[in-house]
Motif scaffolding. Structure first.
Motif, PDB file in Angstrom:
ATOM      1  N   GLY A   1       0.633  -1.254  -0.126  1.00  0.00           N
ATOM      2  CA  GLY A   1       0.117   0.165   0.018  1.00  0.00           C
ATOM      3  C   GLY A   1       0.991   1.254  -0.071  1.00  0.00           C
ATOM      4  O   GLY A   1       0.559   2.213  -0.801  1.00  0.00           O
ATOM      5  N   GLU A   2       1.803   1.326   0.858  1.00  0.00           N
ATOM      6  CA  GLU A   2       2.644   2.484   0.858  1.00  0.00           C
ATOM      7  C   GLU A   2       3.390   2.427  -0.323  1.00  0.00           C
ATOM      8  O   GLU A   2       3.576   3.651  -1.108  1.00  0.00           O
ATOM      9  N   ALA A   3       4.003   1.628  -0.964  1.00  0.00           N
ATOM     10  CA  ALA A   3       4.643   1.535  -2.467  1.00  0.00           C
ATOM     11  C   ALA A   3       3.492   2.039  -3.446  1.00  0.00           C
ATOM     12  O   ALA A   3       3.975   2.812  -4.495  1.00  0.00           O
ATOM     13  N   LEU A   4       2.398   1.612  -3.438  1.00  0.00           N
ATOM     14  CA  LEU A   4       1.364   2.084  -4.321  1.00  0.00           C
ATOM     15  C   LEU A   4       1.230   3.616  -4.169  1.00  0.00           C
ATOM     16  O   LEU A   4       1.199   4.451  -5.256  1.00  0.00           O
ATOM     17  N   GLU A   5       0.995   4.067  -3.028  1.00  0.00           N
ATOM     18  CA  GLU A   5       0.797   5.660  -2.629  1.00  0.00           C
ATOM     19  C   GLU A   5       2.013   6.291  -3.258  1.00  0.00           C
ATOM     20  O   GLU A   5       1.612   7.526  -3.859  1.00  0.00           O
ATOM     21  N   GLN A   6       3.163   5.932  -3.221  1.00  0.00           N
ATOM     22  CA  GLN A   6       4.431   6.637  -3.567  1.00  0.00           C
ATOM     23  C   GLN A   6       4.881   6.405  -5.014  1.00  0.00           C
ATOM     24  O   GLN A   6       5.902   6.783  -5.234  1.00  0.00           O
ATOM     25  N   LYS A   7       3.864   5.597  -5.632  1.00  0.00           N
ATOM     26  CA  LYS A   7       4.372   5.195  -7.152  1.00  0.00           C
ATOM     27  C   LYS A   7       5.521   4.584  -7.198  1.00  0.00           C
ATOM     28  O   LYS A   7       6.352   4.929  -8.254  1.00  0.00           O
ATOM     29  N   ARG A   8       6.073   3.687  -6.401  1.00  0.00           N
ATOM     30  CA  ARG A   8       7.366   2.983  -6.560  1.00  0.00           C
ATOM     31  C   ARG A   8       7.292   1.578  -7.387  1.00  0.00           C
ATOM     32  O   ARG A   8       8.189   1.076  -7.463  1.00  0.00           O
ATOM     33  N   ILE A   9       5.949   1.304  -7.755  1.00  0.00           N
ATOM     34  CA  ILE A   9       6.023  -0.040  -8.699  1.00  0.00           C
ATOM     35  C   ILE A   9       5.612   0.411  -9.916  1.00  0.00           C
ATOM     36  O   ILE A   9       4.507   0.710 -10.053  1.00  0.00           O
TER      37      ILE A   9
END
Length: 249
Positions: free
Chosen positions: A93-101
């Protein structure tokens, strides 16, 4: 993702009754160990060897029977493993919010735990906004490292035992694709010694067959590894996903 409180360090004596573990730390002894909550219902193969170093958090909730929660373990090679499976969704969820994937960065709206499918499931993340079609993302926590013949190969597997629930989730993703949606099976690798991921067909042949069917149908399989330390965790690296691995089965 930072842990909400500083983790305490101890030594594992045993894990038992699925949800409990006894540990030794600075205020306890083998004769009077500290009992902590184990938030992992799986077999935890290669994650719960007596004598290994464990790290646990502490809750200030006075209503809890066990105030401490097992978060991490460090194996004999120095690899960190997150045994709290709830952390996988928080990391993703954190990675999705931060656009890291990169493959999932184009969606503007992120919803968690949305009901869907014909088998009464909840999708971990439903992505929409800005592009079509909407994307269903199912997250799986990977901690099983192949140690065949005593060697660390870097090969990780999911699941660590037969899992009817995991099979159901793959069927639901296949239905999503067949209904015109995008579907992603995201393996969140919570073991710093794992370098690539495959379905554990040698432990759950039905799951392996379903993943192969899902790939053929258009379901995407992604694997991302977390950087893990007692200070916190973050998804940092895409790993190869290999459908077919010679595991000696």
């Amino acid at each position: 993702m930072q842990f909400s409180s500083s983790l305490c360090r101890g030594q594992l004596i045993r894990r038992y009754k699925r949800f409990l573990a006894d540990v030794i730390h600075q205020d306890s002894s083998p004769e009077a160990p500290l009992t902590i909550h184990c938030p992992n219902t799986g077999k935890m193969t290669g994650c719960a060897e007596p004598g290994w170093t464990v790290y646990f958090s502490t809750s200030d909730n006075q209503k809890r029977k066990y105030a401490h929660t097992w978060e991490l373990v460090e194996n004999q090679r120095g690899d960190f493993i997150c045994v709290n499976t709830a952390r996988a969704n928080l990391l993703v969820g954190e990675a999705l919010e931060q656009k890291r994937i990169p493959q999932l960065a184009q969606y503007g709206d992120i919803r968690a735990e949305v009901r869907y499918g014909n088998e009464g499931s909840r999708i971990d993340f439903l992505l929409s906004g800005g592009v079509e079609p909407v994307c269903y993302v199912e997250v799986k926590s990977v901690t099983l490292l192949d140690e065949s013949e005593g060697e660390m190969t870097g090969q990780g597997y999911f699941p660590d035992t037969e899992s009817l629930r995991a099979q159901k989730h793959v069927r639901e993703l296949i239905d999503c694709v067949n209904n015109g949606h995008r579907a992603v099976l995201l393996f969140c690798v919570l073991h710093t010694g794992i370098e690539r991921v495959s379905p554990a067909s040698h432990l759950d042949s039905a799951y392996g067959a379903l993943v192969a069917e899902a790939l053929a149908a258009g379901v995407e399989c992604l694997a991302w590894r977390a950087d893990i330390s007692p200070g916190g965790m973050q998804l940092v690296q895409a790993l190869p996903f290999d459908m077919h691995v010679n595991n000696g089965a």
